[in-house]
Design a protein around this motif. Structure first.
Motif, PDB file in Angstrom:
ATOM      1  N   PRO A 207       0.796  -1.233   0.000  1.00 13.49           N
ATOM      2  CA  PRO A 207       0.000   0.000   0.000  1.00 13.49           C
ATOM      3  C   PRO A 207       0.826   1.279   0.000  1.00 13.49           C
ATOM      4  CG  PRO A 207      -0.151  -1.115   2.119  1.00 13.49           C
ATOM      5  CD  PRO A 207       0.567  -2.049   1.194  1.00 13.49           C
ATOM      6  N   LEU A 208       2.101   1.209   0.368  1.00  7.77           N
ATOM      7  CA  LEU A 208       2.908   2.424   0.301  1.00  7.77           C
ATOM      8  C   LEU A 208       3.454   2.673  -1.109  1.00  7.77           C
ATOM      9  CD1 LEU A 208       4.862   2.489   3.680  1.00  7.77           C
ATOM     10  CD2 LEU A 208       2.509   3.143   3.152  1.00  7.77           C
ATOM     11  N   HIS A 209       3.235   1.715  -2.012  1.00  4.88           N
ATOM     12  CA  HIS A 209       3.728   1.878  -3.397  1.00  4.88           C
ATOM     13  C   HIS A 209       2.529   1.767  -4.339  1.00  4.88           C
ATOM     14  CE1 HIS A 209       6.228   1.857  -6.839  1.00  4.88           C
ATOM     15  NE2 HIS A 209       6.783   0.655  -6.760  1.00  4.88           N
ATOM     16  N   ALA A 212      -1.895   1.770  -3.360  1.00  4.59           N
ATOM     17  CA  ALA A 212      -2.610   2.920  -2.787  1.00  4.59           C
ATOM     18  C   ALA A 212      -3.919   3.303  -3.480  1.00  4.59           C
ATOM     19  CB  ALA A 212      -1.674   4.136  -2.740  1.00  4.59           C
ATOM     20  N   ARG A 242      -1.909   6.806   7.516  1.00  3.44           N
ATOM     21  CA  ARG A 242      -1.423   7.613   6.386  1.00  3.44           C
ATOM     22  C   ARG A 242      -2.556   7.829   5.394  1.00  3.44           C
ATOM     23  NH1 ARG A 242       4.848   6.738   5.016  1.00  3.44           N
ATOM     24  NH2 ARG A 242       5.549   6.751   7.166  1.00  3.44           N
ATOM     25  N   LEU A 243      -2.498   8.936   4.711  1.00  2.55           N
ATOM     26  CA  LEU A 243      -3.543   9.264   3.744  1.00  2.55           C
ATOM     27  C   LEU A 243      -3.064   8.848   2.365  1.00  2.55           C
ATOM     28  CD1 LEU A 243      -4.196  12.706   5.352  1.00  2.55           C
ATOM     29  CD2 LEU A 243      -5.560  10.637   5.633  1.00  2.55           C
ATOM     30  N   MET A 244      -3.774   7.908   1.788  1.00  2.00           N
ATOM     31  CA  MET A 244      -3.343   7.320   0.520  1.00  2.00           C
ATOM     32  C   MET A 244      -3.458   8.340  -0.620  1.00  2.00           C
ATOM     33  SD  MET A 244      -2.280   4.313   1.119  1.00  2.00           S
ATOM     34  CE  MET A 244      -1.866   4.177   2.834  1.00  2.00           C
ATOM     35  N   PHE A 246      -1.085  10.680  -1.102  1.00  2.00           N
ATOM     36  CA  PHE A 246      -0.350  11.906  -0.728  1.00  2.00           C
ATOM     37  C   PHE A 246       1.035  11.540  -0.210  1.00  2.00           C
ATOM     38  CE2 PHE A 246      -4.807  12.776  -0.534  1.00  2.00           C
ATOM     39  CZ  PHE A 246      -4.899  13.959  -1.239  1.00  2.00           C
ATOM     40  N   GLY A 247       1.987  12.438  -0.493  1.00  2.00           N
ATOM     41  CA  GLY A 247       3.353  12.215  -0.031  1.00  2.00           C
ATOM     42  C   GLY A 247       4.154  11.446  -1.070  1.00  2.00           C
ATOM     43  N   HIS A 248       5.432  11.713  -1.108  1.00  2.00           N
ATOM     44  CA  HIS A 248       6.307  10.992  -2.038  1.00  2.00           C
ATOM     45  C   HIS A 248       7.743  11.109  -1.548  1.00  2.00           C
ATOM     46  CE1 HIS A 248       8.194   9.676  -5.799  1.00  2.00           C
ATOM     47  NE2 HIS A 248       7.024   9.116  -6.045  1.00  2.00           N
ATOM     48  N   ARG A 249       8.512  10.059  -1.746  1.00  2.00           N
ATOM     49  CA  ARG A 249       9.901  10.093  -1.320  1.00  2.00           C
ATOM     50  C   ARG A 249      10.701  11.149  -2.074  1.00  2.00           C
ATOM     51  NH1 ARG A 249      13.346   6.604   1.063  1.00  2.00           N
ATOM     52  NH2 ARG A 249      11.697   6.577   2.619  1.00  2.00           N
ATOM     53  N   LEU A 289      -1.859  18.331   6.073  1.00  2.00           N
ATOM     54  CA  LEU A 289      -0.479  17.807   6.062  1.00  2.00           C
ATOM     55  C   LEU A 289       0.524  18.948   6.248  1.00  2.00           C
ATOM     56  CD1 LEU A 289      -0.685  15.101   3.231  1.00  2.00           C
ATOM     57  CD2 LEU A 289      -0.365  14.680   5.674  1.00  2.00           C
ATOM     58  N   TYR A 293       3.105  18.824   9.199  1.00  2.00           N
ATOM     59  CA  TYR A 293       4.518  18.636   8.835  1.00  2.00           C
ATOM     60  C   TYR A 293       5.031  19.896   8.148  1.00  2.00           C
ATOM     61  CZ  TYR A 293       3.276  13.760   9.639  1.00  2.00           C
ATOM     62  OH  TYR A 293       2.829  12.590  10.206  1.00  2.00           O
ATOM     63  N   ASN A 301       0.243  12.685  -4.869  1.00  2.00           N
ATOM     64  CA  ASN A 301       1.042  11.811  -5.737  1.00  2.00           C
ATOM     65  C   ASN A 301       0.174  11.190  -6.827  1.00  2.00           C
ATOM     66  OD1 ASN A 301       0.002   9.221  -4.842  1.00  2.00           O
ATOM     67  ND2 ASN A 301       1.214   9.458  -2.963  1.00  2.00           N
ATOM     68  N   VAL A 302       0.811  10.399  -7.671  1.00  2.00           N
ATOM     69  CA  VAL A 302       0.143   9.868  -8.865  1.00  2.00           C
ATOM     70  C   VAL A 302      -1.090   9.032  -8.518  1.00  2.00           C
ATOM     71  CG1 VAL A 302       1.585   7.780  -8.960  1.00  2.00           C
ATOM     72  CG2 VAL A 302       0.610   8.693 -11.066  1.00  2.00           C
TER      73      VAL A 302
HETATM   74  N1  ACO Z   1      -0.316  10.737   5.205  1.00  2.00           N
HETATM   75  C1  ACO Z   1       0.014  11.066   6.465  1.00  2.00           C
HETATM   76  N2  ACO Z   1       1.287  11.270   6.867  1.00  2.00           N
HETATM   77  C2  ACO Z   1       2.240  11.117   5.941  1.00  2.00           C
HETATM   78  C3  ACO Z   1       1.958  10.781   4.607  1.00  2.00           C
HETATM   79  C4  ACO Z   1       0.616  10.587   4.258  1.00  2.00           C
HETATM   80  N3  ACO Z   1       0.263  10.247   3.009  1.00  2.00           N
HETATM   81  N4  ACO Z   1       3.116  10.696   3.920  1.00  2.00           N
HETATM   82  C5  ACO Z   1       4.099  10.955   4.783  1.00  2.00           C
HETATM   83  N5  ACO Z   1       3.574  11.199   6.006  1.00  2.00           N
HETATM   84  C6  ACO Z   1       4.299  11.519   7.221  1.00  2.00           C
HETATM   85  C7  ACO Z   1       5.152  10.343   7.640  1.00  2.00           C
HETATM   86  O1  ACO Z   1       4.432   9.448   8.485  1.00  2.00           O
HETATM   87  C8  ACO Z   1       6.268  11.034   8.362  1.00  2.00           C
HETATM   88  O2  ACO Z   1       5.822  11.376   9.651  1.00  2.00           O
HETATM   89  P1  ACO Z   1       6.669  11.014  10.971  1.00  2.00           P
HETATM   90  O3  ACO Z   1       7.970  11.742  10.772  1.00  2.00           O
HETATM   91  O4  ACO Z   1       5.803  11.532  12.057  1.00  2.00           O
HETATM   92  O5  ACO Z   1       6.838   9.525  10.945  1.00  2.00           O
HETATM   93  C9  ACO Z   1       6.429  12.352   7.604  1.00  2.00           C
HETATM   94  O6  ACO Z   1       5.197  12.562   6.935  1.00  2.00           O
HETATM   95  C10 ACO Z   1       7.522  12.354   6.567  1.00  2.00           C
HETATM   96  O7  ACO Z   1       7.362  11.227   5.726  1.00  2.00           O
HETATM   97  P2  ACO Z   1       8.305  11.048   4.453  1.00  2.00           P
HETATM   98  O8  ACO Z   1       9.715  10.848   4.894  1.00  2.00           O
HETATM   99  O9  ACO Z   1       8.036  12.138   3.487  1.00  2.00           O
HETATM  100  O10 ACO Z   1       7.714   9.727   3.819  1.00  2.00           O
HETATM  101  P3  ACO Z   1       8.511   8.574   3.075  1.00  2.00           P
HETATM  102  O11 ACO Z   1       9.421   9.131   2.042  1.00  2.00           O
HETATM  103  O12 ACO Z   1       9.100   7.651   4.073  1.00  2.00           O
HETATM  104  O13 ACO Z   1       7.299   7.810   2.392  1.00  2.00           O
HETATM  105  C11 ACO Z   1       5.409   7.478   1.039  1.00  2.00           C
HETATM  106  C12 ACO Z   1       6.782   8.153   1.136  1.00  2.00           C
HETATM  107  C13 ACO Z   1       5.572   5.978   1.351  1.00  2.00           C
HETATM  108  C14 ACO Z   1       4.884   7.608  -0.385  1.00  2.00           C
HETATM  109  C15 ACO Z   1       4.460   8.159   2.053  1.00  2.00           C
HETATM  110  O14 ACO Z   1       4.285   9.515   1.717  1.00  2.00           O
HETATM  111  C16 ACO Z   1       3.113   7.451   2.139  1.00  2.00           C
HETATM  112  O15 ACO Z   1       2.981   6.480   2.880  1.00  2.00           O
HETATM  113  N6  ACO Z   1       2.081   7.928   1.370  1.00  2.00           N
HETATM  114  C17 ACO Z   1       0.796   7.262   1.394  1.00  2.00           C
HETATM  115  C18 ACO Z   1       0.802   6.037   0.486  1.00  2.00           C
HETATM  116  C19 ACO Z   1       0.841   6.401  -0.979  1.00  2.00           C
HETATM  117  O16 ACO Z   1       0.157   7.318  -1.447  1.00  2.00           O
HETATM  118  N7  ACO Z   1       1.658   5.627  -1.728  1.00  2.00           N
HETATM  119  C20 ACO Z   1       1.840   5.838  -3.174  1.00  2.00           C
HETATM  120  C21 ACO Z   1       3.142   6.531  -3.420  1.00  2.00           C
HETATM  121  S1  ACO Z   1       3.378   6.909  -5.134  1.00  2.00           S
HETATM  122  C22 ACO Z   1       3.906   5.457  -5.823  1.00  2.00           C
HETATM  123  O17 ACO Z   1       4.529   4.640  -5.211  1.00  2.00           O
HETATM  124  C23 ACO Z   1       3.557   5.191  -7.226  1.00  2.00           C
END
Ligand code: ACO
Length: 367
Positions: A207-209, A212, A242-244, A246-249, A289, A293, A301-302
């Protein structure tokens, strides 16, 4: 310690470049927006395999030839269904696809068959789960149109087929994401293309890749209407979820693929209605967010607009990750070729923190 390998360069590639600061994705010299507007799946395959696949040259390859070869490969993939379908009864669609790809023989499989097998197996697995017989592929069609026809058993809506084809191109390659890195690690051991692609699919499934987008739709359904957004977000944050979507490495700004896919959704029946709620949710999530943060830019994200695009193209949400694999398998195969031709075995180091034989903790890096 950098356990997520953030910013570590672990491969040299001429396939794609992700510029996280500028929000730009370049695929072999093309911006993703231009590629998605002009290329279909076969053209993108020709571009990614150029100079890498057996028999290809460094000159721009012929999308028409690849389109024909992919059509024939879908027929070859369908020949495997009598062995696959009885073996995967009761598995989920993604488990069935994982099993199906794993059943392909190393000595009888190439990049074309892998790219063809994903849509053929996905359609047949879905139909089997609904008690329906599989539909034979039509080698004269494009990848997306043929997939939709095999899935539904009816002539595909042309707008939906074009939308899905654009989606497949948009997600075909994206730097050293988790699944592509996995493919390159496996390829680096010379285990072969099938093993590398199966491993990549296993990484994509999380689900993190790639897992989602289904949960994105669940989120929109649970929220229901704009009045439900803030209470829903309160509950999610309270539960530490986590909110699916949103967010990206890598991206520190909006993922450029999100906008391409938003345009795709707008072109589809029912899409504009969904976009209205999605935009309200997106605004609210980004505000929350940013409050939570302030030092970490978390953007759309996509996967957020993927969910809407695939829903509007008529795909059931259980197949969203498989649709992602249908596009990304192109990138995986290209990276496998590149890794096999240019890379060394990928073998990073780890830091040992367990007990030493004498009972002391070691902080040394183990080789
Ligand atoms: N919702 C809530 N909080 C979030 C989210 C989110 N979507 N994304 C990051 N955060 C939080 C993290 O928990 C972290 O908090 P903490 O320091 O209190 O633990 C903080 O924000 C910083 O996180 P990052 O270092 O930016 O995240 P990371 O690079 O490790 O992870 C990821 C990236 C896995 C994509 C993450 O943003 C996430 O889980 N998103 C939701 C799942 C998702 O949408 N996945 C698809 C990604 S796109 C793809 O793979 C095609």
């Amino acid at each position: 310690m950098n356990t997520g390998l953030d910013g570590i360069v672990a491969a040299v590639t001429n396939l794609s470049q992700v510029d996280g600061e500028a929000g730009r994705l370049i695929i072999r010299g093309h911006d993703i927006e231009a590629l998605a507007a002009r290329f279909d799946f076969a053209d993108t395959a020709a571009l990614l395999w150029q100079g890498l696949a057996p028999g290809s040259t460094d000159r721009p390859a012929d999308g028409a030839a690849i389109r024909r070869d992919l059509g024939l490969a879908r027929q070859r993939a369908a020949d495997r269904l009598p062995y696959l379908l009885p073996a995967v009864q009761g598995l989920s669609a993604i488990e069935g696809l994982r099993a199906g790809l794993a059943m392909l023989r190393d000595d009888d499989c190439d990049h074309l068959l892998l790219c063809a097998a994903v849509p053929v197996f996905t359609a047949a697995l879905w139909r089997q789960s609904r008690g329906q017989r599989s539909i034979a592929p039509n080698p004269g069609m494009g990848q997306a149109e043929d997939f939709l026809t095999m899935l539904t058993g009816q002539a595909a809506d042309q707008t939906a087929a074009r939308a899905l084809e654009t989606y497949l191109v948009t997600v075909a390659d994206h730097g050293l994401n988790a699944s592509t890195f996995t493919a390159r690690v496996v390829a680096s051991t010379r285990a072969g293309m099938v093993s590398a692609v199966v491993a990549a699919l296993c990484a994509l499934k999380g689900p993190l890749h790639g897992g989602a987008p289904g949960p994105v739709l669940d989120m929109l359904d649970e929220i229901g209407d704009p009045a439900g957004i803030e209470p829903w977000l309160d509950r999610q944050f309270a539960a530490g979820e986590r909110l699916m979507g949103f967010g990206h490495r890598v991206y520190r700004t909006r993922d450029p693929r999100a906008d391409v896919l938003k345009g795709v959704v707008a072109s589809l029946r029912g899409g504009p209605n969904r976009i209205a709620l999605a935009e309200s949710v997106e605004r609210a999530v980004l505000n929350r967010l940013a409050e939570r943060y302030p030092d970490r830019r978390l953007d759309t994200n996509v996967e957020f607009y993927t969910a809407l695009a695939l829903e509007a193209a008529g795909l059931p949400r259980q197949l969203f990750t498989l649709a992602f694999a249908m596009g990304r398998v192109l990138g995986w195969t290209a990276h496998v070729f590149e890794q096999e031709q240019t890379g060394r075995i990928i073998r990073p180091a780890s830091r040992y923190t367990g007990p030493a034989p004498e009972g002391r903790l070691l902080a040394a890096v183990a080789g």
